[in-house]
Motif scaffolding. Structure first.
Motif, PDB file in Angstrom:
ATOM      1  N   LEU A 173       0.836  -1.201   0.000  1.00  0.00           N
ATOM      2  CA  LEU A 173       0.000   0.000   0.000  1.00  0.00           C
ATOM      3  C   LEU A 173       0.874   1.256   0.000  1.00  0.00           C
ATOM      4  CD1 LEU A 173      -2.708   1.451   0.177  1.00  0.00           C
ATOM      5  CD2 LEU A 173      -2.638   1.146   2.670  1.00  0.00           C
ATOM      6  N   GLN A 174       1.946   1.244   0.767  1.00  0.00           N
ATOM      7  CA  GLN A 174       2.820   2.417   0.809  1.00  0.00           C
ATOM      8  C   GLN A 174       3.445   2.675  -0.555  1.00  0.00           C
ATOM      9  OE1 GLN A 174       5.845   2.355   3.874  1.00  0.00           O
ATOM     10  NE2 GLN A 174       6.579   4.402   3.362  1.00  0.00           N
ATOM     11  N   ASN A 181       3.698   1.434  -9.976  1.00  0.00           N
ATOM     12  CA  ASN A 181       3.194   0.094 -10.238  1.00  0.00           C
ATOM     13  C   ASN A 181       4.060  -0.868  -9.435  1.00  0.00           C
ATOM     14  OD1 ASN A 181       1.534   1.120 -12.438  1.00  0.00           O
ATOM     15  ND2 ASN A 181       3.410   1.189 -13.652  1.00  0.00           N
ATOM     16  N   VAL A 182       3.470  -1.938  -8.916  1.00  0.00           N
ATOM     17  CA  VAL A 182       4.266  -2.868  -8.119  1.00  0.00           C
ATOM     18  C   VAL A 182       3.852  -4.307  -8.400  1.00  0.00           C
ATOM     19  CG1 VAL A 182       2.708  -2.596  -6.113  1.00  0.00           C
ATOM     20  CG2 VAL A 182       5.037  -3.477  -5.786  1.00  0.00           C
ATOM     21  N   HIS A 203      -6.065  -2.836 -15.741  1.00  0.00           N
ATOM     22  CA  HIS A 203      -6.789  -3.332 -14.575  1.00  0.00           C
ATOM     23  C   HIS A 203      -6.102  -2.862 -13.288  1.00  0.00           C
ATOM     24  CE1 HIS A 203      -8.961  -5.809 -17.446  1.00  0.00           C
ATOM     25  NE2 HIS A 203      -7.798  -6.215 -17.921  1.00  0.00           N
ATOM     26  N   ASP A 204      -6.836  -2.935 -12.192  1.00  0.00           N
ATOM     27  CA  ASP A 204      -6.292  -2.500 -10.904  1.00  0.00           C
ATOM     28  C   ASP A 204      -5.354  -3.537 -10.297  1.00  0.00           C
ATOM     29  OD1 ASP A 204      -7.799  -0.086 -10.855  1.00  0.00           O
ATOM     30  OD2 ASP A 204      -9.549  -1.172 -10.123  1.00  0.00           O
ATOM     31  N   PRO A 243      -1.153   1.914  -9.377  1.00  0.00           N
ATOM     32  CA  PRO A 243      -1.441   2.808  -8.241  1.00  0.00           C
ATOM     33  C   PRO A 243      -2.802   3.494  -8.361  1.00  0.00           C
ATOM     34  CG  PRO A 243       0.093   3.875  -9.731  1.00  0.00           C
ATOM     35  CD  PRO A 243      -0.110   2.474 -10.268  1.00  0.00           C
ATOM     36  N   THR A 244      -3.850   2.671  -8.440  1.00  0.00           N
ATOM     37  CA  THR A 244      -5.217   3.177  -8.601  1.00  0.00           C
ATOM     38  C   THR A 244      -5.949   3.132  -7.259  1.00  0.00           C
ATOM     39  OG1 THR A 244      -6.041   0.965  -9.096  1.00  0.00           O
ATOM     40  CG2 THR A 244      -5.281   2.294 -10.972  1.00  0.00           C
ATOM     41  N   ASN A 245      -7.060   3.826  -7.205  1.00  0.00           N
ATOM     42  CA  ASN A 245      -7.884   3.784  -5.988  1.00  0.00           C
ATOM     43  C   ASN A 245      -8.373   2.364  -5.713  1.00  0.00           C
ATOM     44  OD1 ASN A 245      -7.604   6.528  -5.514  1.00  0.00           O
ATOM     45  ND2 ASN A 245      -9.425   7.059  -6.728  1.00  0.00           N
TER      46      ASN A 245
END
Length: 355
Positions: A173-174, A181-182, A203-204, A243-245
């Motif tokens: 999350l951090q 992107n991770v 996509h998320d 890094p989307t909501n």
């Protein structure tokens, strides 16, 4: 810093050329206390005292460099590390304690072969790992305090293992909050191909199914239906997120589920059921994508169904050595399938051969 090094020039007390004559030498007196108060002498004496105190602990100049380097890495933060390592705004992340370093090296060799190793950030769960990785590959390891008891984190189902894996969504999350992107991998994985072409669309969250039954080669990319326990059985060991909501919402929900289902001697919880509950409870709000089984098979399929392996030969991208526990058993299985690369190919790893 320059003001610390600046000193008033010493006056020349022997300005008279006759002072060096035999007569002057007869009248010469030993340095007075006033002379010893001069700045240059005091600095020299101070250095001698400091070296005298430290000499029992310093074996070589390298020791001083090591202490300095370790201090630097203790203050190295996740934002610093992410900004340094990211390529094309993307990170590949793993979380490792010292006992897993051979698996880290094996995983890194396979990623290096796909030319994605420079994106790798190792989240060290103990200081030994932090120092060892950064000594050989500076800047590619970071520790997010507090450091855990590495000796307690190795047995699957233990509280130490839960404490270790339960930190994962906070780290991810951090990184998402920093705008990267991770991709997360467990280090008991081996890359046989490049996974990034499979991360299609916008996509998320992308993930893999942990079930061992064979799916059609063109199976749906939707979240599978819940199983007997009322939730899906998605693997929390291979995740890619933008890094989307929506991705941030899944990580926040994962954290909530872990807090609601703490480890106990009866439940022996781990992070994966909580991840599945998070996916199931946010499915209507988040754009989810199931990666193809032929490219990302679970260990329960790849290592146990040789008919399927032959039918899908050449399609496999990341192999996960799960459905088995224990270091020795995992290493032996990798050996048996020609996937334990460390012994013969350590020079291909950014870390080299670890002792």
């Amino acid at each position: 810093m320059s003001s610390f090094l600046h000193q008033r020039p010493l006056q020349n007390s022997l300005s008279d050329p006759d002072e060096l004559s035999p007569r002057s030498l007869q009248n010469y007196q030993k340095p007075t206390a006033a002379f010893l108060r001069r700045p240059a002498v005091l600095v020299l004496l101070s250095l001698l005292i400091i070296l005298g105190v430290l000499s029992p602990y310093i074996h070589s100049p390298a020791s001083l460099l090591s202490v300095s380097s370790n201090t630097k890495w203790r203050s190295y933060t996740l934002p610093d590390a992410a900004a340094y390592v990211a390529k094309n705004n993307t990170l590949i992340v793993c979380a490792v304690s010292e006992a897993y370093l051979p698996f880290l090296n094996n995983w890194l060799i396979s990623i290096t072969r796909q030319k994605h190793h420079e994106k790798v950030l190792v989240i060290a769960e103990d200081y030994a790992t932090l120092y060892k990785v950064n000594e050989r590959w500076p800047g590619h390891a970071v520790l997010v305090p507090p450091a855990l008891d590495a000796s307690a984190a190795h047995k699957f189902g233990s509280q130490g293992f839960f404490n270790f894996t339960a930190r994962r969504p906070r780290h991810l999350l951090q990184i998402l909050e920093l705008g990267f992107n991770v991709m997360y991998n467990d280090v008991d994985m081996v890359w046989l191909g490049d996974p990034f072409p499979y991360l299609k669309g916008e996509h998320d969250v992308y993930f893999t199914d942990d079930m061992a039954y064979v799916k059609p080669l063109d199976h749906s990319h939707e979240l599978p239906p819940p199983g007997k326990k009322g939730r899906t059985y998605i693997c929390s060991c291979m995740i890619y997120m933008r890094p989307t909501n929506g991705a941030k919402l899944v990580m926040k929900k994962w954290i909530e589920e872990l807090e609601a289902q703490p480890w106990s001697k009866v439940k022996k919880a781990n992070d994966q059921p909580a991840f599945n509950w998070a996916l199931n409870k946010t499915a209507g709000q988040v754009d989810l994508y199931l990666l193809p089984q032929k490219a990302f098979p679970t260990g329960g399929l790849y290592f146990k169904n040789q008919t399927w392996v032959q039918e899908t030969k050449g399609m496999h991208v990341i192999i996960h050595n799960n459905y088995i526990t224990g270091f020795e058993k995992k290493i032996k299985r990798f050996h048996d399938y020609g996937l334990w690369l460390v012994d013969d190919h350590a020079s291909e790893s950014p870390l080299g051969r670890l002792k």
